[in-house]
Design a protein around this motif. Structure first.
Motif, PDB file in Angstrom:
ATOM      1  N   LEU A 127     -76.147 -18.305 -30.671  1.00  0.00           N
ATOM      2  CA  LEU A 127     -75.858 -18.996 -31.934  1.00  0.00           C
ATOM      3  C   LEU A 127     -75.145 -20.327 -31.673  1.00  0.00           C
ATOM      4  O   LEU A 127     -75.491 -21.362 -32.253  1.00  0.00           O
ATOM      5  CB  LEU A 127     -74.977 -18.106 -32.841  1.00  0.00           C
ATOM      6  CG  LEU A 127     -75.637 -16.844 -33.400  1.00  0.00           C
ATOM      7  CD1 LEU A 127     -74.637 -16.029 -34.213  1.00  0.00           C
ATOM      8  CD2 LEU A 127     -76.849 -17.191 -34.270  1.00  0.00           C
ATOM      9  N   LEU A 128     -74.161 -20.313 -30.783  1.00  0.00           N
ATOM     10  CA  LEU A 128     -73.423 -21.548 -30.493  1.00  0.00           C
ATOM     11  C   LEU A 128     -74.290 -22.561 -29.741  1.00  0.00           C
ATOM     12  O   LEU A 128     -74.170 -23.771 -29.950  1.00  0.00           O
ATOM     13  CB  LEU A 128     -72.153 -21.231 -29.679  1.00  0.00           C
ATOM     14  CG  LEU A 128     -70.894 -20.984 -30.511  1.00  0.00           C
ATOM     15  CD1 LEU A 128     -71.099 -19.865 -31.500  1.00  0.00           C
ATOM     16  CD2 LEU A 128     -69.719 -20.687 -29.616  1.00  0.00           C
ATOM     17  N   THR A 158     -61.934  -9.389 -35.405  1.00  0.00           N
ATOM     18  CA  THR A 158     -61.800 -10.475 -36.380  1.00  0.00           C
ATOM     19  C   THR A 158     -61.075 -11.690 -35.798  1.00  0.00           C
ATOM     20  O   THR A 158     -61.511 -12.826 -35.963  1.00  0.00           O
ATOM     21  CB  THR A 158     -61.040  -9.976 -37.631  1.00  0.00           C
ATOM     22  OG1 THR A 158     -61.646  -8.757 -38.046  1.00  0.00           O
ATOM     23  CG2 THR A 158     -61.103 -10.972 -38.767  1.00  0.00           C
ATOM     24  N   GLY A 159     -59.955 -11.442 -35.109  1.00  0.00           N
ATOM     25  CA  GLY A 159     -59.176 -12.552 -34.561  1.00  0.00           C
ATOM     26  C   GLY A 159     -59.968 -13.358 -33.537  1.00  0.00           C
ATOM     27  O   GLY A 159     -59.868 -14.587 -33.495  1.00  0.00           O
ATOM     28  N   LEU A 160     -60.747 -12.664 -32.728  1.00  0.00           N
ATOM     29  CA  LEU A 160     -61.550 -13.342 -31.704  1.00  0.00           C
ATOM     30  C   LEU A 160     -62.633 -14.201 -32.370  1.00  0.00           C
ATOM     31  O   LEU A 160     -62.852 -15.352 -31.983  1.00  0.00           O
ATOM     32  CB  LEU A 160     -62.186 -12.307 -30.767  1.00  0.00           C
ATOM     33  CG  LEU A 160     -63.129 -12.855 -29.697  1.00  0.00           C
ATOM     34  CD1 LEU A 160     -62.408 -13.816 -28.762  1.00  0.00           C
ATOM     35  CD2 LEU A 160     -63.740 -11.711 -28.888  1.00  0.00           C
ATOM     36  N   GLU A 167     -62.905 -22.934 -32.511  1.00  0.00           N
ATOM     37  CA  GLU A 167     -63.364 -23.712 -31.351  1.00  0.00           C
ATOM     38  C   GLU A 167     -64.622 -24.521 -31.713  1.00  0.00           C
ATOM     39  O   GLU A 167     -64.756 -25.678 -31.318  1.00  0.00           O
ATOM     40  CB  GLU A 167     -63.647 -22.765 -30.174  1.00  0.00           C
ATOM     41  CG  GLU A 167     -63.845 -23.486 -28.848  1.00  0.00           C
ATOM     42  CD  GLU A 167     -64.120 -22.531 -27.688  1.00  0.00           C
ATOM     43  OE1 GLU A 167     -63.927 -21.310 -27.842  1.00  0.00           O
ATOM     44  OE2 GLU A 167     -64.526 -23.036 -26.630  1.00  0.00           O
ATOM     45  N   VAL A 168     -65.509 -23.881 -32.460  1.00  0.00           N
ATOM     46  CA  VAL A 168     -66.731 -24.585 -32.885  1.00  0.00           C
ATOM     47  C   VAL A 168     -66.367 -25.754 -33.786  1.00  0.00           C
ATOM     48  O   VAL A 168     -66.845 -26.882 -33.615  1.00  0.00           O
ATOM     49  CB  VAL A 168     -67.698 -23.627 -33.625  1.00  0.00           C
ATOM     50  CG1 VAL A 168     -68.861 -24.382 -34.236  1.00  0.00           C
ATOM     51  CG2 VAL A 168     -68.202 -22.550 -32.680  1.00  0.00           C
TER      52      VAL A 168
ATOM     53  N   LEU B  61     -71.466 -23.624 -26.209  1.00  0.00           N
ATOM     54  CA  LEU B  61     -71.026 -24.971 -26.585  1.00  0.00           C
ATOM     55  C   LEU B  61     -71.190 -25.991 -25.469  1.00  0.00           C
ATOM     56  O   LEU B  61     -71.456 -27.154 -25.720  1.00  0.00           O
ATOM     57  CB  LEU B  61     -69.553 -24.927 -27.019  1.00  0.00           C
ATOM     58  CG  LEU B  61     -69.258 -24.203 -28.342  1.00  0.00           C
ATOM     59  CD1 LEU B  61     -67.758 -24.068 -28.553  1.00  0.00           C
ATOM     60  CD2 LEU B  61     -69.899 -24.952 -29.508  1.00  0.00           C
ATOM     61  N   ARG B  62     -70.977 -25.527 -24.223  1.00  0.00           N
ATOM     62  CA  ARG B  62     -70.929 -26.519 -23.134  1.00  0.00           C
ATOM     63  C   ARG B  62     -71.873 -26.213 -21.972  1.00  0.00           C
ATOM     64  O   ARG B  62     -71.729 -26.783 -20.898  1.00  0.00           O
ATOM     65  CB  ARG B  62     -69.485 -26.616 -22.604  1.00  0.00           C
ATOM     66  CG  ARG B  62     -68.483 -27.116 -23.653  1.00  0.00           C
ATOM     67  CD  ARG B  62     -67.074 -27.151 -23.125  1.00  0.00           C
ATOM     68  NE  ARG B  62     -66.503 -25.817 -22.953  1.00  0.00           N
ATOM     69  CZ  ARG B  62     -65.980 -25.089 -23.944  1.00  0.00           C
ATOM     70  NH1 ARG B  62     -65.937 -25.569 -25.178  1.00  0.00           N
ATOM     71  NH2 ARG B  62     -65.491 -23.887 -23.722  1.00  0.00           N
TER      72      ARG B  62
END
Lengths: 172, 65
Positions: A127-128, A158-160, A167-168, B61-62
Motif C-alpha cells: 500500500l505504501l 492501533t498505535g503502530l 510517517e506517511v 516509502l523508500r
C-alpha cells in the motif's frame, strides 16, 4: 517509473496479502509487478475464501506448483514455526525464483524468509509503495490505512498503524 | 484460577482434537486447548511482528525499485 531504479521483481504471494489487498480494493496495485506467482495451495485457499481477488485482468497471476523437493532448511523451519501448507509452498516457490519478492503477512513466514535469505514484505508495504510508484496519492493511501481495521481482516496494533500513518503524512 | 470460555471452532478441528484426547496423547480437551493457546502466544512475538511491519513501511516509502 524513475529511469535509474531497478525494475520491479517477480512476486510470490501467500494468501494473506491477496485477501487483504482485495478487501480494501487494491489488488490492482500488483499490476506493477511483471509476474505474480501464486502457489497451488494458496490459489485454492484464495479462490475459496476470496475469489474476487483473482478478478483483475491486469494483474499477471500465474498459478504454480512447486517442482522441487522441500529443502531441508525449509522443512525444519516450517515445522518449528508451525507454518501452514500455503506459507510453506510460497517459501518453496520463492526459493526457486532467485531475486523474487515474497508477499506474506504472516510473521512466521516472514521469519522463515529472512532465515532463507529471501526478501519478504506484506500488505502495508504494498500500500505504501503505491505512493512511491505513483499508483495512489498520499491522501488515498492514508485513507486506505485508516480503513484497514474495519475493511480488512489484517490485524495491526492501533498505535503502530497510527505511527505508520503519521510517517506517511510526514513523508515527502 | 481458571475461566470458562465459549468459542465457535471448525468441526474438523474439534474432531481432530477430540481424537487426540481419546487416543490418550493429552489429559483432556481443556488441557489441549490451554497448551495450544500457550504455544500460539509463545510463538507469536509482537515485537517481531511490529519490526516486520516497520520494515514494510520503510520499503514501501523508500524502497529502490
Amino acid at each position: 517509473m524513475a529511469g535509474n531504479e531497478p525494475a520491479p521483481p517477480v512476486i510470490v504471494c501467500d494468501a494473506g496479502p491477496l485477501i487483504h489487498l482485495d478487501e480494501v480494493g487494491c489488488v490492482e496495485l500488483l499490476t506493477d509487478f511483471p509476474q505474480v506467482l501464486v502457489p497451488t495451495t494458496v490459489w485454492d485457499e484464495v479462490a475459496k475464501h476470496r475469489p474476487s481477488a483473482f478478478m483483475h485482468g491486469t494483474v499477471r497471476f500465474q498459478k504454480v506448483t512447486p517442482d522441487k523437493a522441500l529443502s531441508a532448511e525449509l522443512d525444519v523451519m516450517s515445522r518449528l514455526l508451525a507454518l501452514h501448507r500455503g506459507e510453506r509452498e510460497a517459501l518453496q516457490v520463492a526459493q526457486a525464483h532467485p531475486g523474487c519478492l515474497l508477499l506474506t503477512d504472516d510473521t512466521g513466514a516472514r521469519l522463515a524468509a529472512r532465515n532463507l535469505g529471501l526478501e519478504a514484505h506484506g500488505t502495508i508495504g504494498v500500500l505504501l509503495r503505491a505512493i512511491r510508484r505513483k499508483q495512489r496519492t498520499k491522501d488515498e493511501v492514508v485513507k486506505l490505512l485508516r480503513s484497514l481495521p474495519t475493511a480488512s481482516t489484517l490485524h495491526v496494533r492501533t498505535g503502530l498503524l497510527e505511527n505508520i500513518i503519521r510517517e506517511v503524512e510526514q513523508s515527502r | 484460577m481458571k475461566t470458562a470460555i465459549q468459542a465457535e471452532l471448525p468441526n474438523e478441528l474439534i474432531a481432530e482434537a477430540r481424537a487426540f484426547v481419546e487416543q490418550g496423547w493429552v489429559g483432556d480437551f481443556d488441557e489441549l486447548l490451554a497448551e495450544a493457546l500457550r504455544r500460539y502466544l509463545e510463538s507469536h512475538s509482537t515485537r517481531l511482528a511490529e519490526s516486520f511491519i516497520q520494515a514494510d513501511a520503510a520499503w514501501g516509502l523508500r524502497g529502490r525499485e
